[in-house]
Design an enzyme around this catalytic site. Structure first.
Site, short mmCIF file in Angstrom:
data_model
loop_
_atom_site.label_atom_id
_atom_site.label_comp_id
_atom_site.label_asym_id
_atom_site.label_seq_id
_atom_site.Cartn_x
_atom_site.Cartn_y
_atom_site.Cartn_z
N SER A 20 52.62 57.48 1.94
CA SER A 20 53.77 56.84 1.29
C SER A 20 53.36 55.57 0.55
CB SER A 20 54.89 56.55 2.30
OG SER A 20 54.54 55.47 3.15
N ARG A 98 39.71 55.39 9.08
CA ARG A 98 38.29 55.36 9.46
C ARG A 98 37.80 53.92 9.31
NH1 ARG A 98 37.42 59.55 12.19
NH2 ARG A 98 35.19 59.12 12.03
N LEU A 100 34.89 51.49 8.34
CA LEU A 100 33.80 51.66 7.38
C LEU A 100 32.61 50.77 7.72
CD1 LEU A 100 36.30 51.75 4.43
CD2 LEU A 100 34.84 53.67 5.14
N ASN A 114 42.90 46.61 2.10
CA ASN A 114 43.58 47.46 3.08
C ASN A 114 44.94 46.86 3.40
OD1 ASN A 114 43.86 49.50 5.15
ND2 ASN A 114 43.43 47.91 6.68
N HIS A 116 47.80 46.86 6.58
CA HIS A 116 47.91 47.17 8.00
C HIS A 116 49.28 46.73 8.50
CE1 HIS A 116 46.61 47.94 12.07
NE2 HIS A 116 47.05 46.75 12.43
N SER A 143 50.17 43.17 6.69
CA SER A 143 49.16 42.28 6.10
C SER A 143 48.30 43.07 5.12
CB SER A 143 48.23 41.73 7.19
OG SER A 143 48.96 41.17 8.25
N LEU A 151 37.31 46.66 12.56
CA LEU A 151 38.59 47.37 12.54
C LEU A 151 39.70 46.44 12.05
CD1 LEU A 151 40.44 49.79 13.42
CD2 LEU A 151 40.58 48.68 15.66
N ASP A 152 40.36 46.83 10.96
CA ASP A 152 41.43 46.03 10.36
C ASP A 152 41.01 44.57 10.19
OD1 ASP A 152 43.24 48.22 10.12
OD2 ASP A 152 43.57 48.09 12.27
N GLU A 181 55.75 47.06 3.35
CA GLU A 181 54.40 47.45 2.93
C GLU A 181 54.40 47.90 1.48
OE1 GLU A 181 52.00 50.03 5.42
OE2 GLU A 181 53.24 49.56 7.15
C1 GAR Z 1 50.90 52.52 7.09
O1 GAR Z 1 51.81 51.91 7.95
C2 GAR Z 1 49.64 51.68 6.97
O2 GAR Z 1 49.89 50.30 6.98
C3 GAR Z 1 48.90 52.10 8.21
O3 GAR Z 1 49.07 53.48 8.27
C4 GAR Z 1 50.34 53.80 7.70
C5 GAR Z 1 50.12 54.86 6.66
O4 GAR Z 1 51.33 55.30 6.13
N1 GAR Z 1 47.54 51.70 8.16
C6 GAR Z 1 46.86 51.34 9.24
O5 GAR Z 1 47.31 51.37 10.35
C7 GAR Z 1 45.44 50.88 8.95
N2 GAR Z 1 44.87 50.37 10.14
P1 GAR Z 1 51.35 56.04 4.73
O6 GAR Z 1 50.31 57.15 4.85
O7 GAR Z 1 52.73 56.58 4.62
O8 GAR Z 1 51.01 55.05 3.68
#
Ligand code: GAR
Length: 217
Positions: A20, A98, A100, A114, A116, A143, A151-152, A181
């Site tokens: 999304s 993942r 990196l 990224n 998060h 963020s 990680l993050d 987000e």
């Molecule tokens: C989102 O909430 C994103 O912030 C998170 O995964 C979700 C993906 O949703 N990312 C993490 O947790 C990274 N550590 P989406 O596929 O609908 O964008």
């Protein structure tokens, strides 16, 4: 459009699932809020639903399935090779699950970001909405940061904050944070492409001034 060179910049978006955030970025490129094109969507997961959206919208897709590589180094190299074919101005991780390597992150200094769903450095990793409720946090959010091998991890650029309400569930928090987000990531991507945000070492700069605290929107 700022200088008549619309869509001269390309973004590669890395996803693992629904996509999304990738869709929101793509829509902001189409409506001109981001002066760039999503030229490439890469997923480590062949089943990622976001790949279908990208295909339907004529975006080049690539699957780099981590399970097909002997180790993380080989996977990261294949991922980088795939990205480099398109020479993107920016690489945006959008739900890319993942961690990196330094070899990978060092390849994209100031070009790898990224998003998060937490107020980093609080609640790295998975299940952030549950952790917020379990921890009795009063505030939650999302963020955006430049990416380090942790990680993050990596220098923070910006965040959006939402209050935690008494009747919140993980799902209600997730919905509210996800809306933030979508807005935040497009805004920061636009700022990165315009050169407003840059990263040197472990520090973020906004218009060449050190950013002492992440911008809050
Ligand atoms: C989102 O909430 C994103 O912030 C998170 O995964 C979700 C993906 O949703 N990312 C993490 O947790 C990274 N550590 P989406 O596929 O609908 O964008």
């Amino acid at each position: 459009m700022k200088d008549g060179k619309r869509n001269s910049k390309c973004i590669s978006v890395l996803i693992s699932g629904r996509g999304s955030n990738m869709q929101a970025i793509h829509q902001r490129c189409l409506d001109g809020a981001i002066d760039a094109t999503v030229s490439h969507v890469i997923s480590n997961n062949p089943q990622a639903a976001g790949l279908r959206y990208a295909e339907q919208h004529g975006i080049t897709t690539t699957v780099v399935d981590h399970r097909k590589y002997d180790d993380k180094t080989a996977f990261d190299r294949a991922l980088a090779d795939s990205i480099d074919e398109h020479q993107p101005s920016l690489v945006a991780l959008a739900g890319f699950m993942r961690v990196l390597s330094a070899e990978f992150t060092d390849r994209y200094p100031g070009r790898l970001i990224n998003i998060h769903p937490s107020l980093l450095p609080r609640h790295r990793g998975l299940n952030t909405h549950r952790k917020v409720l379990a921890g009795g946090d009063r505030w939650h959010g999302c963020s955006v940061h430049f990416v380090s091998p942790a990680l993050d991890g990596g220098p923070l650029i910006a965040r959006s904050i939402v209050p935690v309400l008494p009747d919140d569930t993980p799902d209600s928090l997730s919905d509210r944070v996800l809306q933030k987000e979508h807005m935040l990531y497009s805004k920061i991507i636009s700022g990165c492409l315009d050169g407003d945000y840059s990263c040197r070492g472990h520090s973020v700069f906004y218009r060449d001034m050190p950013l002492r605290y992440p911008h809050t929107f």
